[in-house]
Design an enzyme around this catalytic site. Structure first.
Site, mmCIF file in Angstrom:
data_model
loop_
_atom_site.group_PDB
_atom_site.id
_atom_site.type_symbol
_atom_site.label_atom_id
_atom_site.label_comp_id
_atom_site.label_asym_id
_atom_site.label_seq_id
_atom_site.Cartn_x
_atom_site.Cartn_y
_atom_site.Cartn_z
ATOM 1 C CE1 TYR A 294 0.187 7.856 2.670
ATOM 2 C CE2 TYR A 294 0.688 5.652 1.862
ATOM 3 C CZ TYR A 294 -0.153 6.516 2.521
ATOM 4 O OH TYR A 294 -1.329 6.044 3.048
ATOM 5 C CG ASP B 78 -1.805 1.234 1.281
ATOM 6 O OD1 ASP B 78 -2.889 1.193 0.688
ATOM 7 O OD2 ASP B 78 -1.399 2.241 1.901
#
Length: 622
Positions: free
Chosen positions: A369, A364
């Site tokens: 991010y 994931d």
């Protein structure tokens, strides 16, 4: 037992071996099982795996015939190997040519994970017997303690129930002996404490590079024979990063005039393990049973044990089961999380590789991010090393809030794919219902428009499944009502202090899977002050953990799985990554789940309070 035979059998096995008077028995002695039946101490393995030698299933038929011709009297197969019919044909050919009779042969097969209910066991064995062309098997094993449904999604059948079905099969005479495979010590103890019949065998991975000393010792003390699959470990081509100096092993082989493979098989026999070498090469098959004219010294056994790495070659044994999404795709029910600090980003490539090596098949990540490049490199490393193919993996990434215009969705996904080095992702999520501009200020874009862009991406084949993250039940309901494609997933925060029971219940009612981020909640250090319990040393969690021989972190992950969610633990520690996936050999009771739910305070780790006045702020409602 004659003197020559005694001189070639290990001291441990000496008391248990019997010389069974059958053709070839001098080449394959037998061990007496705890139910009085005899089992030859070398078996031909038939699991077909991915090796080139196994490309043709007909090779299995030929290898079984060659093995029986060479003196093997033990053949190991399983329903999941999809080769029982070919194994049966090889046996039938050997019987027809008077090489053996049925009574000369010891046949082992195994019950697969989707047949764990008591009433399913006997019919499953009858199907195996039909494929094998036999009236009985000599040994039937529960392949794994973990149960699954036919679609591969997780099930919750207790292996104690499965064992009652195994006892039924034995009482019906469909199998002479029953045992298990891939069980740990705690599971064996529980099985013996709660059953009438003790398992005769535990078939597990054992090799010089994965010695299983505790397991072998425990089984010896309890009269359970260990059968060892993958007996050569990393001494054969596994595309592992493990580098092995074979020089000491080759010196031992030269001393006895044997190959290093024969020395390894003899080493396992000396340790009381029944090895299961697999080959479809006739010369290698013959070589692998030519083991009974020499013995290793205690010093040589100890030297070979020194190769131990405590590292499995078959990480699939730890892989997470899958759940069936509402679009027909399958998603592994545990994912490696990759959100973190700048330091975490620098370690993410290695973490992803370690995770795949440990058995994770779901990774994931997200544009936000800023680690998609590192994630992609970790995936590429694992594929290059032969650990997985792209099709083995389930990759999730997410659309960030500044790409919510319908026309911006596909270009954003294409950029994510470029960073990941992939042609598609398995799951693409709208990270939040809130749209922002590039400067971080709010933008007035309805998430329904964004969702239509997600539908475009799915139609283009850039994402196999699409879903949302941080949406509440009203927002999901609106998408379902107004759009063509139902979200497959809602990824939300779920942990002991935020149980999310109403939202999880809603998602279940509309067939939307829930993924759980921040699964440990405030159990790990956070920036917030005066955070509620529990911590990892909470007495209630420790009590549950001790019952199952697990850590409290593993208990929390199992709690989330048993509630029907897919947790996303993040770690860049190799040991912790491995520990976090080792959660599929037990289930919590309803009472234990309820006791953990009592920690709920409806307090979030991530409340995104800066957006509380936005019309699409999701956390004001369940």
């Amino acid at each position: 037992m004659n003197q020559a035979f005694e001189e070639t059998v290990s001291p441990y096995f000496l008391a248990d071996f019997k010389k069974k008077e059958i053709a070839g028995a001098s080449r394959a002695p037998c061990v007496e099982l705890n139910d009085g039946n005899l089992m030859p101490i070398v078996a031909l393995g038939t699991g077909r795996g991915t090796a080139k030698e196994n490309e043709s299933v007909d090779e299995v038929r030929k290898s079984v015939f060659w093995a029986l011709e060479a003196g093997y009297r033990h053949i190991d197969t399983a329903a999941v190997y999809d080769d029982e019919e070919q194994v049966g044909q090889g046996i039938a050919e050997a019987i027809q040519k008077n090489i053996v009779t049925r009574e000369d042969i010891f046949v082992t097969t195994k019950l697969w994970n989707d047949k764990h209910r008591r009433e399913q066991v006997v019919p499953a064995l009858q199907e195996s017997l039909r494929r094998l062309g036999l009236d009985y098997v000599d040994l039937y094993l529960i392949h794994f303690p973990v149960s699954t449904k036919e679609d591969g999604s997780a099930d919750s059948v207790d292996y104690l129930e499965t064992w009652k079905g195994m006892e039924d099969a034995k009482q019906l005479g469909l199998v002479k002996s029953i045992g298990v495979s891939n069980f740990n010590i705690k599971q064996l103890q529980r099985l013996m404490a709660n059953s009438y019949t003790r398992p005769v065998v535990n078939e597990v991975e054992v090799s010089p590079t994965f010695t299983q000393e505790s397991m072998v010792a425990f089984c010896r003390q309890n009269g359970i024979v260990v059968m060892g699959y993958s007996p050569f470990g990393f001494f054969v081509g596994r595309d592992s990063t493990t580098q092995i100096d074979k020089s000491a092993l080759l010196q031992i082989a030269d001393k006895y005039g044997k190959s290093f493979g024969q020395v390894i098989l003899r080493y396992l026999i000396e340790r009381g393990v029944v090895p299961i070498p697999k080959s479809t090469n006739q010369k290698r098959i013959v070589q692998n049973i030519d083991l009974f004219d020499f013995s290793l010294t205690e010093q040589e056994v100890a030297l070979i044990s020194g190769y131990n790495t405590n590292k499995k070659t078959l990480t699939w044994a730890l892989q997470a089961p899958v759940t069936l999404l509402n679009d027909g795709n399958k998603m592994p029910i545990l994912a490696l999380g990759t959100a973190g600090s700048k330091d975490d980003i620098s370690r993410m490539r290695q973490a992803v590789y370690w995770a795949i090596e440990a058995g994770y098949r779901h990774i994931d990540t997200a544009e936000f991010y800023r680690d998609e490049v590192e994630v992609g490199l970790g995936i590429a490393d694992a594929i290059k090393k032969g650990l997985v193919t792209r099709e083995d993996l389930f990759v999730t990434t997410k659309l960030w809030n500044n790409h919510h215009a319908r026309s911006a969705v596909i270009p954003a996904l294409q950029e994510s794919l470029k960073r990941l080095g992939l042609n598609y992702v398995d799951l693409y999520l709208v990270h939040s219902p809130i749209a922002i501009k590039d400067d971080g200020t709010a933008e007035d874009i309805d998430y329904l428009e964004t969702w239509r862009g997600m539908e475009d991406a799915k139609k283009r084949g850039l994402a196999k499944s699409i879903g949302v993250s941080n949406f509440n039940s009203e927002q999901i309901s609106r998408i379902i009502k107004e759009c063509e494609v139902k979200p497959a997933v809602n990824q939300i925060e779920v942990n002991p202090t935020l149980s999310q029971e109403p939202l999880i219940a809603y998602c279940r009612s509309v067939d939307v899977a829930v993924m759980s981020y921040s699964p440990f909640g405030f159990m790990v250090s956070r920036w917030k002050q005066d955070t509620p319990p529990p911590r990892f040393d909470d007495p209630e969690l420790i009590k549950i953990a001790q019952k199952y021989g697990k850590s409290t972190g593993q208990i929390i992950l199992r709690y989330l799985i048993d509630r029907g969610t897919t947790p996303i633990p993040k770690s860049t520690s190799k040991d912790r990554i491995i520990q976090n996936i080792d959660i599929f050999d037990f289930s919590l009771t309803d009472e234990e789940i309820d006791s953990i739910k009592k920690f709920n305070k409806n307090i979030r780790v991530y409340d995104f309070i800066e957006w509380k006045d936005h019309p699409y702020y999701a956390f004001n409602k369940p």
